[in-house]
Design a protein around this motif. Sequence first.
Motif, PDB file in Angstrom:
ATOM      1  N   UNK A  11      42.996  34.047  33.225  1.00 58.89           N
ATOM      2  CA  UNK A  11      43.558  35.392  33.211  1.00 58.89           C
ATOM      3  C   UNK A  11      45.076  35.280  33.057  1.00 58.89           C
ATOM      4  N   UNK A  12      45.770  36.383  33.176  1.00 66.50           N
ATOM      5  CA  UNK A  12      47.228  36.366  33.116  1.00 66.50           C
ATOM      6  C   UNK A  12      47.797  35.926  34.472  1.00 66.50           C
ATOM      7  N   UNK A  13      49.062  35.543  34.476  1.00 63.30           N
ATOM      8  CA  UNK A  13      49.721  35.142  35.725  1.00 63.30           C
ATOM      9  C   UNK A  13      49.712  36.288  36.739  1.00 63.30           C
ATOM     10  N   UNK A  14      49.998  37.498  36.275  1.00 61.38           N
ATOM     11  CA  UNK A  14      50.035  38.651  37.180  1.00 61.38           C
ATOM     12  C   UNK A  14      48.648  38.950  37.757  1.00 61.38           C
ATOM     13  N   UNK A  15      47.629  38.896  36.916  1.00 58.96           N
ATOM     14  CA  UNK A  15      46.271  39.164  37.393  1.00 58.96           C
ATOM     15  C   UNK A  15      45.809  38.077  38.353  1.00 58.96           C
ATOM     16  N   UNK A  16      46.166  36.820  38.083  1.00 59.12           N
ATOM     17  CA  UNK A  16      45.796  35.721  38.986  1.00 59.12           C
ATOM     18  C   UNK A  16      46.436  35.920  40.357  1.00 59.12           C
ATOM     19  N   UNK A  17      47.702  36.321  40.374  1.00 59.76           N
ATOM     20  CA  UNK A  17      48.383  36.564  41.647  1.00 59.76           C
ATOM     21  C   UNK A  17      47.706  37.689  42.416  1.00 59.76           C
ATOM     22  N   UNK A  18      47.263  38.735  41.717  1.00 67.39           N
ATOM     23  CA  UNK A  18      46.581  39.850  42.378  1.00 67.39           C
ATOM     24  C   UNK A  18      45.220  39.413  42.915  1.00 67.39           C
ATOM     25  N   UNK A  19      44.492  38.586  42.160  1.00 72.98           N
ATOM     26  CA  UNK A  19      43.191  38.080  42.613  1.00 72.98           C
ATOM     27  C   UNK A  19      43.364  37.275  43.893  1.00 72.98           C
ATOM     28  N   UNK A  20      44.347  36.406  43.912  1.00 67.93           N
ATOM     29  CA  UNK A  20      44.589  35.580  45.098  1.00 67.93           C
ATOM     30  C   UNK A  20      45.034  36.449  46.272  1.00 67.93           C
ATOM     31  N   UNK A  21      45.909  37.407  46.010  1.00 63.79           N
ATOM     32  CA  UNK A  21      46.416  38.285  47.070  1.00 63.79           C
ATOM     33  C   UNK A  21      45.308  39.159  47.660  1.00 63.79           C
ATOM     34  N   UNK A  22      44.487  39.777  46.778  1.00 64.15           N
ATOM     35  CA  UNK A  22      43.474  40.738  47.229  1.00 64.15           C
ATOM     36  C   UNK A  22      42.124  40.101  47.542  1.00 64.15           C
ATOM     37  N   UNK A  23      41.899  38.897  47.026  1.00 65.93           N
ATOM     38  CA  UNK A  23      40.626  38.224  47.273  1.00 65.93           C
ATOM     39  C   UNK A  23      39.460  38.812  46.516  1.00 65.93           C
ATOM     40  N   UNK A  24      39.738  39.509  45.409  1.00 68.30           N
ATOM     41  CA  UNK A  24      38.656  40.060  44.596  1.00 68.30           C
ATOM     42  C   UNK A  24      39.087  40.189  43.140  1.00 68.30           C
ATOM     43  N   UNK A  25      38.099  40.227  42.275  1.00 65.09           N
ATOM     44  CA  UNK A  25      38.320  40.355  40.845  1.00 65.09           C
ATOM     45  C   UNK A  25      38.154  41.812  40.433  1.00 65.09           C
ATOM     46  N   UNK A  26      39.106  42.364  39.710  1.00 63.77           N
ATOM     47  CA  UNK A  26      38.994  43.693  39.127  1.00 63.77           C
ATOM     48  C   UNK A  26      39.141  43.552  37.616  1.00 63.77           C
ATOM     49  N   UNK A  27      38.225  44.127  36.872  1.00 66.59           N
ATOM     50  CA  UNK A  27      38.269  44.017  35.419  1.00 66.59           C
ATOM     51  C   UNK A  27      38.909  45.249  34.803  1.00 66.59           C
ATOM     52  N   UNK A  28      39.371  45.118  33.592  1.00 67.50           N
ATOM     53  CA  UNK A  28      39.944  46.258  32.878  1.00 67.50           C
ATOM     54  C   UNK A  28      38.925  47.378  32.703  1.00 67.50           C
ATOM     55  N   UNK A  29      37.677  46.986  32.566  1.00 73.35           N
ATOM     56  CA  UNK A  29      36.613  47.958  32.341  1.00 73.35           C
ATOM     57  C   UNK A  29      36.067  48.526  33.650  1.00 73.35           C
ATOM     58  N   UNK A  30      36.599  48.076  34.783  1.00 73.62           N
ATOM     59  CA  UNK A  30      36.104  48.473  36.102  1.00 73.62           C
ATOM     60  C   UNK A  30      34.614  48.210  36.261  1.00 73.62           C
ATOM     61  N   UNK A  31      34.144  47.150  35.640  1.00 72.26           N
ATOM     62  CA  UNK A  31      32.746  46.772  35.800  1.00 72.26           C
ATOM     63  C   UNK A  31      32.621  45.830  36.994  1.00 72.26           C
ATOM     64  N   UNK A  32      31.427  45.476  37.349  1.00 74.29           N
ATOM     65  CA  UNK A  32      31.206  44.575  38.480  1.00 74.29           C
ATOM     66  C   UNK A  32      31.065  43.141  38.005  1.00 74.29           C
ATOM     67  N   UNK A  33      31.565  42.824  36.811  1.00 71.75           N
ATOM     68  CA  UNK A  33      31.424  41.496  36.231  1.00 71.75           C
ATOM     69  C   UNK A  33      32.779  40.818  36.094  1.00 71.75           C
TER      70      UNK A  33
END
Length: 59
Positions: A11-33
């Motif tokens: 993913x991008x650096x910003x998205x990786x930082x958010x994943x690590x910070x929040x402990x969850x994956x959020x997709x652009x499509x807001x899907x559960x994948x």
Amino acid sequence: MAETIDLCHRTTEAAAAQIVRDGRFLTRENSREAFSATHVDGQAEGCGAAIVHVRIDQA
């Protein structure tokens, strides 16, 4: 002791930082994948420079 599976999510650096910070994956499509691979290199290289490494217990 359960065996583990190592997965890599590119993913991008910003998205990786958010994943690590929040402990969850959020997709652009807001899907559960969230897509991941078992190897760092390969087809996923075009998905971003950052890699989030996830280790999960094998069921």
